[in-house]
Design an enzyme around this catalytic site. Structure first.
Site, PDB file in Angstrom:
ATOM      1  N   TYR A  31       0.965  -1.345   0.040  1.00 23.37           N
ATOM      2  CA  TYR A  31       0.148  -0.004  -0.081  1.00 23.37           C
ATOM      3  C   TYR A  31       0.852   1.248   0.169  1.00 23.37           C
ATOM      4  O   TYR A  31       1.892   1.379   0.722  1.00 23.37           O
ATOM      5  CB  TYR A  31      -0.893   0.030   1.448  1.00 23.37           C
ATOM      6  CG  TYR A  31      -1.619   1.399   1.326  1.00 23.37           C
ATOM      7  CD1 TYR A  31      -3.200   1.301   0.733  1.00 23.37           C
ATOM      8  CD2 TYR A  31      -1.238   2.404   1.864  1.00 23.37           C
ATOM      9  CE1 TYR A  31      -3.729   2.469   1.008  1.00 23.37           C
ATOM     10  CE2 TYR A  31      -1.759   3.459   2.252  1.00 23.37           C
ATOM     11  CZ  TYR A  31      -3.469   3.523   1.763  1.00 23.37           C
ATOM     12  OH  TYR A  31      -4.166   4.678   1.825  1.00 23.37           O
ATOM     13  N   GLU A  48      -3.800   7.747  -4.076  1.00 25.03           N
ATOM     14  CA  GLU A  48      -3.755   6.121  -3.199  1.00 25.03           C
ATOM     15  C   GLU A  48      -3.429   5.254  -4.451  1.00 25.03           C
ATOM     16  O   GLU A  48      -4.280   4.904  -5.196  1.00 25.03           O
ATOM     17  CB  GLU A  48      -5.142   6.144  -2.479  1.00 25.03           C
ATOM     18  CG  GLU A  48      -4.989   4.702  -1.685  1.00 25.03           C
ATOM     19  CD  GLU A  48      -6.262   4.792  -0.822  1.00 25.03           C
ATOM     20  OE1 GLU A  48      -6.151   4.516   0.335  1.00 25.03           O
ATOM     21  OE2 GLU A  48      -7.242   4.583  -1.577  1.00 25.03           O
TER      22      GLU A  48
END
Length: 389
Positions: free
Chosen positions: A109, A197
């Protein structure tokens, strides 16, 4: 403002960020054509909505043939995709992204956002990709690594090492990830983004680092500098009531409560919602009528608030600075009569010509509940809701 994954990836690719080849599709025929053009042998069919958690909701599927791409596209287009971010009603899928598949060896991530507490940009890195980052933060906070970066100084070598360390990478993959971080930083600053993101950022079995997903949001206040980004706006993904509010110069966000709020000034609106909750109530909306509100704008604000069937009372909290309280009071009366107001109305006025404004309200035939300060106003509107129930 948010954009779709396929738009985000096309934008990020311009910053030499590694993304897989893909094509947007608005019909089954376009999905099949995209699969044929990409060539396979593995494709990913992705529903395009402005929400995360698409995979868990059935909005991301693997296909091993062009025929299967067509079948999946037929099933997804028009479906109501429900995820943890859409709410129970879900969102209708109007477009797809057909993308090359790949063999994944590791999922991570990586995101970049504005950290307002420090006045810097924050890279959030984790070895736990492909899952809800909020869940990771709650259950395994040690897996979240934050790197604060001064936007003026740029990314230092130490920053890159900290980011890559948070991803748990070494050697060639680490070098690729460092380039990804540099590209994200450049894109974020150039595009006036508020969030980028990547979940997941992956290392493939061929040891290539790729952005397997990408979410980009922009600072609305900077969009006047980016006409090309404005063209990517998909109004079908936005709340129709919020769009209507924008047309009338109102800042409106729907919430889950039952007390409608009409306030002038964003800070005062936030304080109003806070004190409603403090008194045991639940605000139904954020609504800022702005410093130059007139009778017409107040009327539209009433209409928008009352369009929410959950609203059981309304609190008006106005500070008359640029606006005079007597003008606002008359506007409230006229608007309330025009929309046939049938829920309790609490009004707190303060500022220029406040006594005149209060007298106008008192002399009206409306059942206005007056309040002298915000604390009293919040207490009275919460009590009015309780009495209604």
């Amino acid at each position: 403002m948010n954009i779709h994954e396929h738009q985000a990836k096309a934008m990020l690719a311009k910053y030499s960020l590694p993304v897989l080849a893909g094509r947007a599709a608005f019909s089954v025929a376009e999905a099949i054509a995209a699969a044929e053009e990409l060539g396979g042998p593995l494709w990913v069919v992705k529903a395009q909505i402005h929400a995360g958690g698409r995979g868990k909701g059935g909005g991301v599927k693997l296909a091993k043939s062009v025929e299967e791409v067509g079948s999946l596209a037929e099933a997804m287009l028009g479906m109501q995709l429900v995820t943890h971010q859409t709410g129970p009603d879900g969102k209708t899928v109007h477009r797809l992204y057909i993308e090359d598949g790949c063999e994944i060896a590791k999922e991570m991530y990586l995101s970049l956002l504005v950290d307002r507490a420090s006045g810097r940009l924050a890279f959030i890195a984790s070895t736990e990709g492909g899952v809800d980052i909020e869940q990771v933060a709650a259950q395994m906070p040690e897996k979240i690594v934050t790197t604060l970066v001064d936007v003026n100084s740029g990314l230092a070598k130490a920053d890159l090492e900290h980011i890559v360390g948070g991803l748990g990478l070494a050697d060639g993959a680490a070098k690729q990830a460092a380039k990804v971080a540099q590209g994200l930083f450049a894109a974020f600053v150039d595009l006036d983004a508020s969030l980028i993101e990547v979940n997941p950022l992956v290392v493939t079995k061929a040891e290539q680092v790729l952005l397997l997903d990408a979410k980009v949001a922009f600072d609305d206040n900077a969009l006047f500098r980016h006409a090309d980004i404005m063209e990517l706006r998909d109004e079908s993904e936005e709340d129709p009531t919020e769009l209507e509010a924008q047309e009338h110069g109102l800042s409106y966000i729907k919430l889950d409560g039952n007390i409608g709020c009409m306030v002038n000034g964003a800070g005062l609106a936030m304080a109003t919602m806070d004190i409603i909750k403090l008194k045991g109530g639940e605000p139904a909306n954020f609504l800022d009528v702005g410093g130059g509100a007139n009778r017409e704008r107040v009327t539209e604000a009433f209409k928008i608030i009352l369009a929410d069937d959950h609203v059981e009372a309304i609190l008006i909290n106005i500070f008359g600075g640029i606006m005079r309280c007597d003008v606002i009071a008359q506007g409230v009366i006229d608007a309330a009569r025009k929309v046939h107001l049938d829920v309790p109305l609490v009004v707190r006025l303060e500022g220029t010509n406040v006594e005149e404004g209060r007298q106008i309200l008192a002399n009206s035939s409306l059942a206005v509940i007056p309040a002298n300060d915000l604390d009293e106003a919040a207490q009275k509107v919460v009590q009015a809701v309780r009495e209604e129930n």
